[in-house]
Scaffold this motif. Structure first.
Motif, PDB file in Angstrom:
ATOM      1  N   GLY A 116       0.808  -1.129   0.054  1.00 36.68           N
ATOM      2  CA  GLY A 116       0.086   0.149   0.091  1.00 36.68           C
ATOM      3  C   GLY A 116       0.680   1.140   0.003  1.00 36.68           C
ATOM      4  O   GLY A 116       2.280   1.172   0.108  1.00 36.68           O
ATOM      5  N   GLN A 117       0.237   2.192  -0.151  1.00 33.77           N
ATOM      6  CA  GLN A 117       0.955   3.716  -0.259  1.00 33.77           C
ATOM      7  C   GLN A 117       1.516   4.242   1.095  1.00 33.77           C
ATOM      8  O   GLN A 117       2.300   5.022   1.155  1.00 33.77           O
ATOM      9  N   GLY A 118       0.816   3.664   2.267  1.00 35.09           N
ATOM     10  CA  GLY A 118       1.446   4.185   3.588  1.00 35.09           C
ATOM     11  C   GLY A 118       0.456   5.166   4.170  1.00 35.09           C
ATOM     12  O   GLY A 118      -0.029   5.911   3.359  1.00 35.09           O
ATOM     13  N   THR A 119       0.498   5.094   5.527  1.00 33.97           N
ATOM     14  CA  THR A 119      -0.384   6.037   6.099  1.00 33.97           C
ATOM     15  C   THR A 119       0.456   6.537   7.324  1.00 33.97           C
ATOM     16  O   THR A 119       1.077   5.833   8.041  1.00 33.97           O
ATOM     17  N   GLN A 120       0.762   7.876   7.469  1.00 35.88           N
ATOM     18  CA  GLN A 120       1.396   8.533   8.566  1.00 35.88           C
ATOM     19  C   GLN A 120       0.697   8.529   9.972  1.00 35.88           C
ATOM     20  O   GLN A 120      -0.257   8.822  10.289  1.00 35.88           O
ATOM     21  N   VAL A 121       1.685   7.841  10.921  1.00 41.47           N
ATOM     22  CA  VAL A 121       1.242   7.833  12.145  1.00 41.47           C
ATOM     23  C   VAL A 121       2.207   8.501  13.221  1.00 41.47           C
ATOM     24  O   VAL A 121       3.507   8.353  13.152  1.00 41.47           O
ATOM     25  N   THR A 122       1.753   9.762  13.884  1.00 39.16           N
ATOM     26  CA  THR A 122       2.426  10.638  14.550  1.00 39.16           C
ATOM     27  C   THR A 122       2.026  10.374  16.029  1.00 39.16           C
ATOM     28  O   THR A 122       0.854  10.924  16.312  1.00 39.16           O
ATOM     29  N   VAL A 123       2.941  10.140  17.031  1.00 44.06           N
ATOM     30  CA  VAL A 123       2.651  10.115  18.271  1.00 44.06           C
ATOM     31  C   VAL A 123       3.208  11.164  19.228  1.00 44.06           C
ATOM     32  O   VAL A 123       4.657  11.067  19.160  1.00 44.06           O
ATOM     33  N   SER A 124       2.644  12.097  19.751  1.00 47.09           N
ATOM     34  CA  SER A 124       3.312  13.095  20.608  1.00 47.09           C
ATOM     35  C   SER A 124       3.399  12.971  21.925  1.00 47.09           C
ATOM     36  O   SER A 124       2.591  12.223  22.498  1.00 47.09           O
ATOM     37  N   SER A 125       4.424  13.418  22.503  1.00 47.00           N
ATOM     38  CA  SER A 125       4.790  13.091  23.883  1.00 47.00           C
ATOM     39  C   SER A 125       4.197  14.030  24.814  1.00 47.00           C
ATOM     40  O   SER A 125       3.705  14.969  24.367  1.00 47.00           O
TER      41      SER A 125
END
Length: 125
Positions: A116-125
């Protein structure tokens, strides 16, 4: 074969996200489907995989107990439920498909034929 990943986003540490990956086109509903991720400056790494039947699931050590992989009823959709997210989980997440119903090297990206094309996951602290 096309794989469409979705569900990524920005979440605080400790939060949850559910990624989805739908396969379309010429597909084999009993193929192994997996999730990999790639953080900036790092190599793509295995996250989880599920057998064609959905009866067996495999996880990288760093997500055991936090992430759950599952298949939809038609077996052409795979989900990744991510709980207790950590900043180090930040990456682009990719789903992958191979037509074999099972193979022992499910953790190796080179084994998968479709991505697949990828999906961004961003986890902030």
């Amino acid at each position: 074969v096309q794989l469409q990943a979705s569900g990524g986003g920005l979440v605080q540490a400790g939060g949850s996200l559910r990624l989805s990956c739908a396969a379309s086109g010429r597909t084999f509903s009993r193929g192994v489907m997996g999730w990999f991720r790639q953080a900036p400056g790092k190599e793509r790494e295995f996250v989880a995989a599920i057998s064609g039947s959905g009866g067996s699931a495999y996880y990288a050590d760093f997500v055991k107990g936090r992430f759950t992989i599952s298949r939809g009823d038609a077996k052409k959709t795979v989900y990744l439920q991510m709980n207790s997210l950590k900043p180090e989980d930040t990456a682009v997440y990719y789903c992958a498909l191979d037509f074999r119903s099972y193979f022992s090297t499910y953790y190796a990206a080179r084994e998968y034929d479709y991505w697949g094309q990828g999906t961004q996951v961003t986890v902030s602290s």
